[in-house]
Design an enzyme around this catalytic site. Structure first.
Site, PDB file in Angstrom:
ATOM      1  CE1 TYR A 179      -3.760   1.701  14.463  1.00  0.00           C
ATOM      2  CE2 TYR A 179      -5.189   2.651  16.133  1.00  0.00           C
ATOM      3  CZ  TYR A 179      -4.991   1.781  15.076  1.00  0.00           C
ATOM      4  OH  TYR A 179      -6.017   0.993  14.645  1.00  0.00           O
ATOM      5  CE  LYS A 223      -5.941   2.862  11.636  1.00  0.00           C
ATOM      6  NZ  LYS A 223      -6.265   2.189  10.352  1.00  0.00           N
ATOM      7  CB  VAL A 243      -0.964   0.057   1.206  1.00  0.00           C
ATOM      8  CG1 VAL A 243      -2.012  -1.020   1.106  1.00  0.00           C
ATOM      9  CG2 VAL A 243      -0.209  -0.020   2.525  1.00  0.00           C
TER      10      VAL A 243
END
Length: 272
Positions: free
Chosen positions: A156, A160, A64
């Site tokens: 993280y 997000k 990705v």
């Protein structure tokens, strides 16, 4: 509507579909009638997942974080099945490290996979859908940590939160092409990635007491919500992120002192 045929005739790509919630999503989309391509960096795991699902699934190895790789994955799906109707971007990683101890390389790697990876995948998927001229649906995996801060998860949480906002912008830009872009924000879910955290003594109790339903979610429960979002039943939903979290957002996230921080290397893989 019969759920076994709700997605009949549609083609989906599931990025990060070799494990965890991505794999559960791949299973669910096929159960509802879709044909799918599981895209993952782990080619062996992606192949095994596709074989487990059956004839309606195949796999493609891609990273990705590499634009050419993701463009090739999208082209493969479109050429194999003649179209691309649904895209699910579920690849993600994380590490619990106090920000004063986290390296720049660790921080960047989490952003590269969780956020930049969504951008790269979404760009390739949207271009294919625009070329087809028949619209489509793109689902990006965010997290409750897009809106709920947690000690030790600076990288993280930031990644997000970025996914949730990116999803809104993408929905604005692509709506004129008939493309819906939505987010899914899982709470704590029993997956291989999360098991490493829950195996720490006391960690499962610390997390579950902060969930109104008193248990982690199951990957199949997240997959069911994704299947709803990509179906016509959700035709009036775009730009939003659906949080599937057992009521944990009503509570405070467990304190870092109640679980162990780790500086283990971050490894790209499927969804959490």
């Amino acid at each position: 509507m019969d759920l076994k045929t709700r997605l009949k005739g549609r083609v989906a790509i599931v990025v990060g579909g070799a494990s965890g919630m991505g794999k559960a999503t791949a299973h669910r989309l096929v159960q509802e009638g879709a044909r799918i391509v599981i895209v993952d960096r782990d080619d062996a795991a992606a192949k095994a997942a596709a074989e487990e699902i059956g004839a309606q699934a195949t796999h493609f190895s891609a990273n990705v974080t590499d634009e050419a790789s993701m463009e090739a994955a999208v082209a493969y799906a479109a050429n194999l099945y003649g179209q691309l109707d649904i895209a699910v971007n579920a690849a993600g990683v994380g590490a619990s490290v106090a920000l004063v101890n986290q390296t720049v390389e660790q921080f960047k790697q989490i952003q590269d996979i969780n956020l930049t990876g969504v951008f790269i995948a979404c760009k390739a998927e949207a271009r294919q859908m625009i070329t087809q001229g028949q619209g489509g649906v793109i689902v990006n995996f965010a997290s409750t940590n897009a809106v709920q801060p947690a000690e030790g998860l600076a990288a993280y949480c930031a990644s997000k939160a970025g996914v949730a906002m990116f999803t809104q912008v993408a929905a604005m830009e692509l709506s004129s092409n008939g493309i819906r872009v939505v987010g899914i924000g899982p709470g704590l879910t029993d997956t291989p990635m999360v098991q490493r955290v829950l195996s720490v003594p006391g960690a499962r109790e610390a997390f579950t007491e902060n969930i109104l339903l008193k248990r982690p979610g199951r990957p199949e429960e997240i997959a069911a919500s994704v299947a709803f979002l990509v179906s016509d039943d959700a035709s009036y939903i775009t730009g939003s992120t659906l949080y599937v979290e057992g009521g944990s957002l009503t509570q405070r996230y467990p304190e870092l002192s109640r679980r162990q921080s780790t500086q283990a290397p971050v490894v790209a893989g499927g969804s959490r």
